[in-house]
Design a protein around this motif. Structure first.
Motif, PDB file in Angstrom:
ATOM      1  N   GLU A 170       1.043  -1.744  -0.020  1.00 14.90           N
ATOM      2  CA  GLU A 170      -0.297  -0.159  -0.291  1.00 14.90           C
ATOM      3  C   GLU A 170       0.582   1.429   0.262  1.00 14.90           C
ATOM      4  N   ARG A 171       2.335   1.134   0.585  1.00 18.98           N
ATOM      5  CA  ARG A 171       2.566   2.350   0.662  1.00 18.98           C
ATOM      6  C   ARG A 171       3.145   2.883  -0.297  1.00 18.98           C
ATOM      7  N   SER A 172       3.242   1.926  -1.551  1.00 17.27           N
ATOM      8  CA  SER A 172       4.035   2.241  -3.435  1.00 17.27           C
ATOM      9  C   SER A 172       2.570   2.188  -3.903  1.00 17.27           C
ATOM     10  N   GLY A 173       1.276   2.366  -3.098  1.00 18.12           N
ATOM     11  CA  GLY A 173       0.288   2.393  -4.209  1.00 18.12           C
ATOM     12  C   GLY A 173      -0.790   1.102  -4.890  1.00 18.12           C
ATOM     13  N   HIS A 174      -0.496   0.614  -4.006  1.00 17.36           N
ATOM     14  CA  HIS A 174      -0.875  -0.779  -4.805  1.00 17.36           C
ATOM     15  C   HIS A 174      -1.630  -2.033  -3.602  1.00 17.36           C
ATOM     16  N   TYR A 175      -3.155  -1.269  -3.626  1.00 15.96           N
ATOM     17  CA  TYR A 175      -3.725  -2.117  -2.636  1.00 15.96           C
ATOM     18  C   TYR A 175      -4.812  -3.166  -3.031  1.00 15.96           C
ATOM     19  N   ILE A 176      -4.253  -4.164  -2.523  1.00 14.23           N
ATOM     20  CA  ILE A 176      -4.529  -5.857  -2.678  1.00 14.23           C
ATOM     21  C   ILE A 176      -6.247  -5.565  -2.958  1.00 14.23           C
ATOM     22  N   SER A 177      -6.931  -5.702  -3.822  1.00 14.82           N
ATOM     23  CA  SER A 177      -8.528  -6.048  -4.260  1.00 14.82           C
ATOM     24  C   SER A 177      -8.962  -7.266  -3.823  1.00 14.82           C
ATOM     25  N   HIS A 178      -7.842  -8.091  -4.107  1.00 18.15           N
ATOM     26  CA  HIS A 178      -8.689 -10.135  -4.131  1.00 18.15           C
ATOM     27  C   HIS A 178      -7.665 -11.027  -4.383  1.00 18.15           C
ATOM     28  N   ALA A 179      -8.012 -12.043  -4.506  1.00 17.69           N
ATOM     29  CA  ALA A 179      -6.704 -13.171  -4.482  1.00 17.69           C
ATOM     30  C   ALA A 179      -8.036 -14.190  -4.660  1.00 17.69           C
ATOM     31  N   VAL A 180      -7.003 -14.616  -5.517  1.00 19.96           N
ATOM     32  CA  VAL A 180      -6.606 -16.627  -6.317  1.00 19.96           C
ATOM     33  C   VAL A 180      -6.885 -17.023  -5.464  1.00 19.96           C
ATOM     34  N   VAL A 181      -7.719 -17.908  -4.267  1.00 17.89           N
ATOM     35  CA  VAL A 181      -7.177 -19.380  -3.340  1.00 17.89           C
ATOM     36  C   VAL A 181      -7.006 -20.470  -3.866  1.00 17.89           C
ATOM     37  N   TYR A 182      -6.173 -21.573  -3.247  1.00 15.35           N
ATOM     38  CA  TYR A 182      -6.389 -23.150  -3.769  1.00 15.35           C
ATOM     39  C   TYR A 182      -6.156 -23.235  -2.510  1.00 15.35           C
ATOM     40  N   ILE A 183      -6.615 -24.411  -1.953  1.00 19.33           N
ATOM     41  CA  ILE A 183      -6.548 -24.700  -0.859  1.00 19.33           C
ATOM     42  C   ILE A 183      -6.012 -26.421  -0.966  1.00 19.33           C
ATOM     43  N   GLU A 184      -5.152 -26.968  -0.200  1.00 15.55           N
ATOM     44  CA  GLU A 184      -4.720 -28.990  -0.320  1.00 15.55           C
ATOM     45  C   GLU A 184      -4.615 -29.151   1.352  1.00 15.55           C
ATOM     46  N   PRO A 185      -4.683 -30.073   1.486  1.00 15.27           N
ATOM     47  CA  PRO A 185      -4.797 -31.352   2.590  1.00 15.27           C
ATOM     48  C   PRO A 185      -3.499 -31.556   2.409  1.00 15.27           C
ATOM     49  N   LEU A 186      -2.353 -31.421   3.260  1.00 16.31           N
ATOM     50  CA  LEU A 186      -1.134 -32.502   3.817  1.00 16.31           C
ATOM     51  C   LEU A 186      -1.342 -32.803   4.668  1.00 16.31           C
ATOM     52  N   GLY A 187      -0.075 -33.430   4.294  1.00 17.01           N
ATOM     53  CA  GLY A 187       0.546 -34.974   5.765  1.00 17.01           C
ATOM     54  C   GLY A 187       1.373 -34.136   6.565  1.00 17.01           C
ATOM     55  N   TYR A 188       1.752 -34.972   6.926  1.00 17.60           N
ATOM     56  CA  TYR A 188       3.540 -34.397   7.988  1.00 17.60           C
ATOM     57  C   TYR A 188       4.334 -34.356   6.828  1.00 17.60           C
ATOM     58  N   HIS A 189       5.242 -33.201   6.734  1.00 16.28           N
ATOM     59  CA  HIS A 189       6.127 -32.512   6.002  1.00 16.28           C
ATOM     60  C   HIS A 189       7.199 -32.194   7.018  1.00 16.28           C
ATOM     61  N   GLU A 190       8.265 -32.698   6.299  1.00 19.03           N
ATOM     62  CA  GLU A 190       9.821 -33.247   6.342  1.00 19.03           C
ATOM     63  C   GLU A 190      10.294 -31.390   7.137  1.00 19.03           C
ATOM     64  N   LYS A 191      10.279 -30.852   6.564  1.00 23.48           N
ATOM     65  CA  LYS A 191      10.708 -28.941   6.746  1.00 23.48           C
ATOM     66  C   LYS A 191       9.882 -28.141   7.963  1.00 23.48           C
ATOM     67  N   ILE A 192       8.135 -28.142   7.475  1.00 26.62           N
ATOM     68  CA  ILE A 192       7.939 -27.403   8.061  1.00 26.62           C
ATOM     69  C   ILE A 192       7.106 -28.299   8.944  1.00 26.62           C
TER      70      ILE A 192
END
Length: 240
Positions: A170-192
């Motif tokens: 926003e400080r550079s004049g870009h206001y988020i108006s919307h987002a496209v989202v995809y949801i994925e269920p995951l099992g155990y993640h070695e790193k995260i």
């Protein structure tokens, strides 16, 4: 006490009964349920019916089954949000009455990948800000975030460690108006999963989001890994 007979399938009645017993505190969070044999006997149903009910309850994150150990009651999610609302992780944590925080894992500028070029409609000569961080609630890690922003959308002299990327844009004049989202269920993640203090059976919910500014330009791509036992998302569907 057996379940009362009605016109629905028995496994649906079992699901409602188990949920009701959890709500009443008969079975508490993280508590082990009776064995399949004992629970089926208590409810007056077959073990096949009980297994089908437990399978669905596990899909709904009401219970978790540990092979060779038993079935346990999952804690209720602390954070909930309508997926149709573009709500920040910070606000979700605040709405749950907890204090949000951030642990920065890395933050640097790099050249775009071929996928970045397609996502942002940029060139291979452009620079991308890549930020990896862990969001915390009262000091406990709950979300792992990976964010990418083309540097052309960022203000001069910006800091790599900004708390809110929305406000940075926003400080550079870009206001988020919307987002496209995809949801994925995951099992155990070695790193995260270890970073989020997940048990081996704790699932993750991955939200892949492309955010657009007021000019329909893609300005922020996010991969947010939520602990499925801490967060729940819902959507209001309207008939058309």
């Amino acid at each position: 006490m057996t379940i009362k007979s009605d016109n629905r399938h028995l496994y649906l009645q079992v699901i409602d009964r188990v949920k009701s017993d959890i709500d009443k505190g008969i079975y508490k969070e993280r508590e082990k349920l009776p064995s399949e044999f004992d629970l089926a006997k208590q409810l007056g149903v077959s073990r096949a019916t009980l297994r089908e009910a437990l399978r669905i309850l596990e899909e709904e994150n009401v219970v978790v089954r540990r092979h060779g150990v038993g079935t346990f009651v999952n804690p209720k999610p602390l954070f909930s949000s309508g997926i149709e609302q573009l709500n920040s992780v910070t606000n979700m944590i605040k709405q749950a009455g907890k204090t949000p925080g951030t642990i920065y894992m890395s933050s640097n500028e790099q050249g775009p990948t071929e996928e970045d070029v397609r996502r942002f409609r940029c060139s291979l000569d452009d620079e991308i800000l890549l930020v990896e961080r862990v969001r915390t609630a009262d000091g406990e890690p709950v979300v792992y975030c990976i964010d990418k922003i083309p540097t052309e959308f960022l203000p001069d002299g910006y800091s790599h460690n900004e708390e809110s990327l929305f406000m940075l844009l926003e400080r550079s004049g870009h206001y988020i108006s919307h987002a496209v989202v995809y949801i994925e269920p995951l099992g155990y993640h070695e790193k995260i999963s270890p970073i989020l203090n997940c048990e081996p059976e704790t699932a993750l919910l991955l939200l892949k989001q492309m955010h657009f500014n007021q000019h329909e330009q893609p300005v922020l791509f996010s991969l947010n890994y939520f602990r499925a036992d801490q967060f729940s998302f819902h959507v209001i569907r309207k008939r058309i």
